[in-house]
Design a protein around this motif. Structure first.
Motif, PDB file in Angstrom:
ATOM      1  N   VAL A   1      36.863  63.475  45.037  1.00  0.00           N
ATOM      2  CA  VAL A   1      38.130  62.735  44.974  1.00  0.00           C
ATOM      3  C   VAL A   1      39.124  63.317  45.976  1.00  0.00           C
ATOM      4  CG1 VAL A   1      40.151  62.294  43.504  1.00  0.00           C
ATOM      5  CG2 VAL A   1      37.844  61.927  42.599  1.00  0.00           C
ATOM      6  N   GLN A   2      39.166  64.632  46.082  1.00  0.00           N
ATOM      7  CA  GLN A   2      40.079  65.267  47.040  1.00  0.00           C
ATOM      8  C   GLN A   2      39.737  64.883  48.478  1.00  0.00           C
ATOM      9  OE1 GLN A   2      39.479  69.268  45.626  1.00  0.00           O
ATOM     10  NE2 GLN A   2      41.239  69.178  44.227  1.00  0.00           N
ATOM     11  N   HIS A   3      38.436  64.835  48.784  1.00  0.00           N
ATOM     12  CA  HIS A   3      38.007  64.366  50.119  1.00  0.00           C
ATOM     13  C   HIS A   3      38.484  62.932  50.347  1.00  0.00           C
ATOM     14  CE1 HIS A   3      35.667  67.769  51.358  1.00  0.00           C
ATOM     15  NE2 HIS A   3      34.725  67.624  50.454  1.00  0.00           N
ATOM     16  N   ALA A   4      38.255  62.079  49.355  1.00  0.00           N
ATOM     17  CA  ALA A   4      38.606  60.661  49.482  1.00  0.00           C
ATOM     18  C   ALA A   4      40.112  60.479  49.660  1.00  0.00           C
ATOM     19  CB  ALA A   4      38.111  59.883  48.265  1.00  0.00           C
ATOM     20  N   LYS A   5      40.882  61.301  48.972  1.00  0.00           N
ATOM     21  CA  LYS A   5      42.347  61.169  49.047  1.00  0.00           C
ATOM     22  C   LYS A   5      42.910  61.477  50.426  1.00  0.00           C
ATOM     23  CE  LYS A   5      43.945  61.480  44.283  1.00  0.00           C
ATOM     24  NZ  LYS A   5      44.743  62.211  43.279  1.00  0.00           N
ATOM     25  N   GLU A   6      42.120  62.155  51.255  1.00  0.00           N
ATOM     26  CA  GLU A   6      42.570  62.431  52.625  1.00  0.00           C
ATOM     27  C   GLU A   6      42.663  61.139  53.440  1.00  0.00           C
ATOM     28  OE1 GLU A   6      40.142  65.472  54.373  1.00  0.00           O
ATOM     29  OE2 GLU A   6      40.463  66.831  52.682  1.00  0.00           O
ATOM     30  N   LEU A   7      41.900  60.113  53.025  1.00  0.00           N
ATOM     31  CA  LEU A   7      41.880  58.850  53.771  1.00  0.00           C
ATOM     32  C   LEU A   7      42.362  57.653  52.975  1.00  0.00           C
ATOM     33  CD1 LEU A   7      38.496  58.817  55.728  1.00  0.00           C
ATOM     34  CD2 LEU A   7      40.710  59.602  56.496  1.00  0.00           C
ATOM     35  N   SER A   8      42.457  57.793  51.660  1.00  0.00           N
ATOM     36  CA  SER A   8      42.682  56.599  50.853  1.00  0.00           C
ATOM     37  C   SER A   8      43.518  56.882  49.610  1.00  0.00           C
ATOM     38  CB  SER A   8      41.327  56.023  50.415  1.00  0.00           C
ATOM     39  OG  SER A   8      41.502  54.931  49.547  1.00  0.00           O
ATOM     40  N   ASN A   9      44.329  55.893  49.253  1.00  0.00           N
ATOM     41  CA  ASN A   9      45.029  55.915  47.966  1.00  0.00           C
ATOM     42  C   ASN A   9      44.342  55.008  46.959  1.00  0.00           C
ATOM     43  OD1 ASN A   9      47.137  57.630  48.856  1.00  0.00           O
ATOM     44  ND2 ASN A   9      48.065  55.891  49.927  1.00  0.00           N
ATOM     45  N   ASP A  10      43.300  54.322  47.404  1.00  0.00           N
ATOM     46  CA  ASP A  10      42.597  53.351  46.564  1.00  0.00           C
ATOM     47  C   ASP A  10      41.192  53.869  46.281  1.00  0.00           C
ATOM     48  OD1 ASP A  10      44.426  51.479  48.601  1.00  0.00           O
ATOM     49  OD2 ASP A  10      44.494  50.892  46.502  1.00  0.00           O
ATOM     50  N   ILE A  11      41.086  54.666  45.216  1.00  0.00           N
ATOM     51  CA  ILE A  11      39.819  55.326  44.885  1.00  0.00           C
ATOM     52  C   ILE A  11      39.369  54.861  43.496  1.00  0.00           C
ATOM     53  CG2 ILE A  11      38.665  57.549  44.530  1.00  0.00           C
ATOM     54  CD1 ILE A  11      40.977  58.729  46.345  1.00  0.00           C
ATOM     55  N   TYR A  12      38.108  54.494  43.414  1.00  0.00           N
ATOM     56  CA  TYR A  12      37.549  53.971  42.163  1.00  0.00           C
ATOM     57  C   TYR A  12      36.367  54.831  41.738  1.00  0.00           C
ATOM     58  CZ  TYR A  12      40.296  49.873  43.463  1.00  0.00           C
ATOM     59  OH  TYR A  12      41.330  49.033  43.816  1.00  0.00           O
ATOM     60  N   LEU A  13      36.359  55.252  40.480  1.00  0.00           N
ATOM     61  CA  LEU A  13      35.206  55.954  39.934  1.00  0.00           C
ATOM     62  C   LEU A  13      34.394  54.972  39.102  1.00  0.00           C
ATOM     63  CD1 LEU A  13      36.570  59.455  38.831  1.00  0.00           C
ATOM     64  CD2 LEU A  13      35.878  58.645  41.096  1.00  0.00           C
ATOM     65  N   VAL A  14      33.095  54.973  39.320  1.00  0.00           N
ATOM     66  CA  VAL A  14      32.211  53.981  38.709  1.00  0.00           C
ATOM     67  C   VAL A  14      31.372  54.633  37.614  1.00  0.00           C
ATOM     68  CG1 VAL A  14      30.372  52.317  39.184  1.00  0.00           C
ATOM     69  CG2 VAL A  14      32.130  52.763  40.920  1.00  0.00           C
ATOM     70  N   SER A  15      31.312  53.984  36.468  1.00  0.00           N
ATOM     71  CA  SER A  15      30.574  54.550  35.330  1.00  0.00           C
ATOM     72  C   SER A  15      29.076  54.601  35.592  1.00  0.00           C
ATOM     73  CB  SER A  15      30.833  53.717  34.075  1.00  0.00           C
ATOM     74  OG  SER A  15      30.125  52.489  34.151  1.00  0.00           O
ATOM     75  N   ILE A  16      28.429  55.457  34.816  1.00  0.00           N
ATOM     76  CA  ILE A  16      26.968  55.523  34.789  1.00  0.00           C
ATOM     77  C   ILE A  16      26.484  54.450  33.815  1.00  0.00           C
ATOM     78  CG2 ILE A  16      24.997  57.035  34.314  1.00  0.00           C
ATOM     79  CD1 ILE A  16      27.245  59.349  34.448  1.00  0.00           C
TER      80      ILE A  16
END
Length: 209
Positions: free
Chosen positions: A111-126
């Protein structure tokens, strides 16, 4: 002026679309939908990248994520979907592939990596697994249980809540009908299952079209 937004889907074989010889999986359905909307001239262009790798865990994700993100960074904005856990929670030769605490730590780093490029981050369930393989060692040598799926999904929910992200709950959508929405291997969706996942995800990407 129209914007070009990138959507990056990180995940394992369920992101890649394995076992779906009809539609190519939920991400590929979304890719076609976004392309169709663009050709209809209904707004911005959303280019989706399927970055799923079969068998991958969060350990593999962290190794490649900075490079993948750097190679696909749109100045107009990026969406990042992170879909892991089905391989992490598996037990192989009596050992959990990625323990819950490590899984949580890895997801937070992702998530921290993703936040460097995006404010729109989605976590997908198993997804749940079918009755026939719940607690059974399958051909790949992996053993999965629905009990562990619930534990790892709770970790994903907690990370999403702690970091103000959106959690996409495919698990609940598929649970009641899992025996008809999963393929013969009991882990991957069939074309019906993938189709249902895409239906749930389309309203999410609609906002960017």
């Amino acid at each position: 002026m129209k914007k070009i937004v990138y959507g990056l889907f990180f995940g394992d074989s369920i992101t890649y679309g394995e076992y779906d010889g009809v539609f190519g999986g939920w991400v590929d359905i979304l890719k076609r939908y976004a392309l169709q909307k663009f050709h209809e001239g209904n707004g911005d262009e959303l280019i989706l990248f399927n970055l799923g790798i079969g068998g991958e865990t969060t350990e593999g994700l962290l190794k490649r994520m900075p490079t993948e993100l750097g190679a696909r960074n749109s100045a107009d904005g990026n969406l990042v979907f992170i879909s892991y856990g089905a391989n992490d929670l598996a037990i192989k030769e009596g050992v959990q592939v990625v323990e819950p605490e490590t899984f949580k730590s890895n997801m937070i780093k992702a998530v921290q990596h993703a936040k460097e490029l995006s404010n729109d981050i989605y976590l997908v369930s198993i997804l749940p697994v079918s009755k026939k393989i719940d607690g059974v060692v399958v051909g790949s040598g992996k053993l999965r249980t629905n009990e562990e799926v619930i534990v790892y999904n709770q970790i994903l929910k907690d990370v999403a809540e702690d970091h103000s992200l959106i959690y996409i709950d495919f698990y609940t959508a598929i649970l009641d009908d899992k025996e008809i929405l999963l393929s013969a291997d009991g882990v991957h969706p069939n074309e019906k299952g993938y189709g249902m996942m895409a239906e749930i995800a389309i309203p999410i990407i609609e906002k960017y079209l």
